[in-house]
Design a protein around this motif. Structure first.
Motif, mmCIF file in Angstrom:
data_model
loop_
_atom_site.group_PDB
_atom_site.id
_atom_site.type_symbol
_atom_site.label_atom_id
_atom_site.label_comp_id
_atom_site.label_asym_id
_atom_site.label_seq_id
_atom_site.Cartn_x
_atom_site.Cartn_y
_atom_site.Cartn_z
ATOM 1 N N ASP A 157 0.263 32.075 -3.085
ATOM 2 C CA ASP A 157 0.723 30.688 -2.949
ATOM 3 C C ASP A 157 0.102 30.011 -1.723
ATOM 4 O OD1 ASP A 157 3.970 31.811 -3.957
ATOM 5 O OD2 ASP A 157 2.511 30.723 -5.180
ATOM 6 N N THR A 158 -0.616 30.758 -0.924
ATOM 7 C CA THR A 158 -1.262 30.200 0.255
ATOM 8 C C THR A 158 -2.251 29.122 -0.136
ATOM 9 O OG1 THR A 158 -1.031 32.234 1.545
ATOM 10 C CG2 THR A 158 -2.796 30.726 2.187
ATOM 11 N N ALA A 159 -2.075 27.933 0.430
ATOM 12 C CA ALA A 159 -2.923 26.791 0.083
ATOM 13 C C ALA A 159 -2.510 25.586 0.919
ATOM 14 C CB ALA A 159 -2.784 26.446 -1.405
ATOM 15 N N ILE A 160 -3.318 24.557 0.833
ATOM 16 C CA ILE A 160 -2.894 23.254 1.329
ATOM 17 C C ILE A 160 -2.189 22.554 0.169
ATOM 18 C CG2 ILE A 160 -3.595 21.036 2.281
ATOM 19 C CD1 ILE A 160 -6.055 22.424 3.431
ATOM 20 N N TYR A 161 -0.989 22.075 0.430
ATOM 21 C CA TYR A 161 -0.190 21.430 -0.599
ATOM 22 C C TYR A 161 -0.240 19.909 -0.393
ATOM 23 C CZ TYR A 161 1.633 25.827 -2.291
ATOM 24 O OH TYR A 161 1.752 27.078 -2.861
ATOM 25 N N TYR A 162 -0.547 19.207 -1.476
ATOM 26 C CA TYR A 162 -0.681 17.763 -1.440
ATOM 27 C C TYR A 162 0.365 17.110 -2.333
ATOM 28 C CZ TYR A 162 -5.346 18.728 0.443
ATOM 29 O OH TYR A 162 -6.405 19.165 1.205
ATOM 30 N N CYS A 163 0.911 16.025 -1.835
ATOM 31 C CA CYS A 163 1.789 15.171 -2.617
ATOM 32 C C CYS A 163 0.937 14.061 -3.236
ATOM 33 C CB CYS A 163 2.857 14.583 -1.704
ATOM 34 S SG CYS A 163 4.008 13.459 -2.497
ATOM 35 N N ALA A 164 1.248 13.684 -4.467
ATOM 36 C CA ALA A 164 0.480 12.644 -5.147
ATOM 37 C C ALA A 164 1.420 11.740 -5.931
ATOM 38 C CB ALA A 164 -0.552 13.265 -6.082
ATOM 39 N N ALA A 165 0.997 10.483 -6.099
ATOM 40 C CA ALA A 165 1.793 9.503 -6.843
ATOM 41 C C ALA A 165 0.926 8.812 -7.886
ATOM 42 C CB ALA A 165 2.388 8.471 -5.891
ATOM 43 N N GLN A 166 1.510 8.592 -9.049
ATOM 44 C CA GLN A 166 0.782 7.946 -10.144
ATOM 45 C C GLN A 166 1.691 6.951 -10.823
ATOM 46 O OE1 GLN A 166 0.041 10.544 -13.436
ATOM 47 N NE2 GLN A 166 -1.626 9.305 -14.271
ATOM 48 N N GLN A 203 0.844 -1.186 0.000
ATOM 49 C CA GLN A 203 0.000 0.000 0.000
ATOM 50 C C GLN A 203 0.887 1.245 0.000
ATOM 51 O OE1 GLN A 203 -3.191 0.128 -0.235
ATOM 52 N NE2 GLN A 203 -3.682 2.263 0.269
ATOM 53 N N VAL A 204 0.703 2.079 -1.024
ATOM 54 C CA VAL A 204 1.491 3.307 -1.116
ATOM 55 C C VAL A 204 1.009 4.305 -0.072
ATOM 56 C CG1 VAL A 204 2.040 5.282 -2.557
ATOM 57 C CG2 VAL A 204 1.997 2.987 -3.553
ATOM 58 N N GLN A 205 1.950 4.881 0.636
ATOM 59 C CA GLN A 205 1.630 5.935 1.605
ATOM 60 C C GLN A 205 2.516 7.144 1.344
ATOM 61 O OE1 GLN A 205 1.938 4.048 5.539
ATOM 62 N NE2 GLN A 205 -0.293 3.942 5.592
ATOM 63 N N LEU A 206 1.916 8.313 1.440
ATOM 64 C CA LEU A 206 2.620 9.566 1.232
ATOM 65 C C LEU A 206 2.389 10.462 2.440
ATOM 66 C CD1 LEU A 206 1.432 10.203 -2.447
ATOM 67 C CD2 LEU A 206 3.543 9.091 -1.725
ATOM 68 N N VAL A 207 3.465 10.989 3.005
ATOM 69 C CA VAL A 207 3.346 11.845 4.176
ATOM 70 C C VAL A 207 4.087 13.145 3.914
ATOM 71 C CG1 VAL A 207 3.795 12.078 6.637
ATOM 72 C CG2 VAL A 207 3.182 9.835 5.690
ATOM 73 N N ALA A 217 7.637 8.877 0.829
ATOM 74 C CA ALA A 217 6.842 7.863 0.152
ATOM 75 C C ALA A 217 7.246 6.464 0.604
ATOM 76 C CB ALA A 217 7.023 7.989 -1.355
ATOM 77 N N SER A 218 6.286 5.576 0.748
ATOM 78 C CA SER A 218 6.567 4.199 1.138
ATOM 79 C C SER A 218 5.557 3.267 0.483
ATOM 80 C CB SER A 218 6.522 4.051 2.667
ATOM 81 O OG SER A 218 5.238 4.361 3.161
ATOM 82 N N GLY A 219 5.890 1.981 0.465
ATOM 83 C CA GLY A 219 4.959 0.986 -0.037
ATOM 84 C C GLY A 219 5.183 0.552 -1.465
ATOM 85 N N SER A 220 6.205 1.079 -2.120
ATOM 86 C CA SER A 220 6.488 0.699 -3.496
ATOM 87 C C SER A 220 7.924 1.078 -3.814
ATOM 88 C CB SER A 220 5.531 1.398 -4.450
ATOM 89 O OG SER A 220 5.822 1.044 -5.798
ATOM 90 N N THR A 221 8.396 0.600 -4.969
ATOM 91 C CA THR A 221 9.737 0.980 -5.393
ATOM 92 C C THR A 221 9.727 2.319 -6.115
ATOM 93 O OG1 THR A 221 9.458 -0.223 -7.466
ATOM 94 C CG2 THR A 221 10.459 -1.420 -5.632
ATOM 95 N N ASP A 278 14.859 12.377 -3.816
ATOM 96 C CA ASP A 278 16.008 11.662 -3.288
ATOM 97 C C ASP A 278 15.646 10.186 -3.324
ATOM 98 O OD1 ASP A 278 17.863 10.351 -1.607
ATOM 99 O OD2 ASP A 278 18.268 12.220 -0.547
ATOM 100 N N ILE A 279 16.207 9.476 -4.287
ATOM 101 C CA ILE A 279 15.847 8.078 -4.486
ATOM 102 C C ILE A 279 16.199 7.233 -3.257
ATOM 103 C CG2 ILE A 279 16.333 6.026 -5.861
ATOM 104 C CD1 ILE A 279 16.680 7.875 -8.277
ATOM 105 N N ALA A 280 17.334 7.509 -2.643
ATOM 106 C CA ALA A 280 17.767 6.723 -1.490
ATOM 107 C C ALA A 280 16.829 6.898 -0.300
ATOM 108 C CB ALA A 280 19.187 7.109 -1.096
ATOM 109 N N LYS A 281 16.244 8.084 -0.173
ATOM 110 C CA LYS A 281 15.349 8.374 0.956
ATOM 111 C C LYS A 281 13.878 8.200 0.590
ATOM 112 C CE LYS A 281 18.453 11.655 3.237
ATOM 113 N NZ LYS A 281 18.618 13.047 3.757
ATOM 114 N N ASN A 282 13.586 7.876 -0.673
ATOM 115 C CA ASN A 282 12.186 7.757 -1.122
ATOM 116 C C ASN A 282 11.396 9.012 -0.780
ATOM 117 O OD1 ASN A 282 12.160 5.305 -2.436
ATOM 118 N ND2 ASN A 282 10.619 4.381 -1.122
ATOM 119 N N THR A 283 11.988 10.141 -1.035
ATOM 120 C CA THR A 283 11.385 11.418 -0.651
ATOM 121 C C THR A 283 11.379 12.388 -1.835
ATOM 122 O OG1 THR A 283 12.064 11.139 1.642
ATOM 123 C CG2 THR A 283 11.497 13.369 0.944
ATOM 124 N N VAL A 284 10.284 13.086 -1.974
ATOM 125 C CA VAL A 284 10.136 14.121 -2.992
ATOM 126 C C VAL A 284 10.077 15.467 -2.285
ATOM 127 C CG1 VAL A 284 8.672 15.015 -4.846
ATOM 128 C CG2 VAL A 284 8.915 12.557 -4.522
#
Length: 119
Positions: free
Chosen positions: A90-99, A1-5, A24-28, A73-79
């Motif tokens: 620019d004020t807003a809620i910012y969301y990370c997404a994966a596809q 299960q992909v999780q993004l925090v 990001a976690s749960g996938s390569t 950062d591929i080693a840290k699985n982080t965007v």
């Protein structure tokens, strides 16, 4: 299960910088594109920036081009989303997404992080 925090949001003044992180976690993720979207109060969610996990091609909304930079950062699985010269709009809620690149839509979303830019 992909999780993004997401993390890194906050209250800053116009002209300041801020860096958002998406763990990001749960996938390569090798066959994923990762993106940042944002949603301001009373407005629809809009695309901000996107990066292919491999090989790292990027794209930006015109409103942030030249001010924001997406990286991973591929080693840290982080965007990351480095945001410079921030503006009140620019004020807003910012969301990370994966596809997955074989899918039509962004299937995975984080919980969002608030960015507030005061004038």
């Amino acid at each position: 299960q992909v999780q993004l925090v997401e993390s890194g949001g906050g209250l800053v003044q116009a002209g300041d910088s801020l860096r958002l992180s998406c763990a990001a976690s749960g996938s390569t993720f090798r066959r994923y594109r990762m993106a940042w979207f944002r949603q301001a109060p009373g407005k629809e969610r809009e695309f901000v920036a996107r990066i292919y996990w491999s090989p790292g091609n990027t794209a930006y909304a015109d409103s942030v081009k030249g001010r924001f930079a997406i990286s991973r950062d591929i080693a840290k699985n982080t965007v990351y989303l480095q945001m410079n010269t921030l503006k009140p709009e620019d004020t807003a809620i910012y969301y990370c997404a994966a596809q997955n690149i074989d899918d039509a839509n962004y299937a995975y979303w984080g919980q969002g992080t608030q960015v507030t830019v005061s004038s």
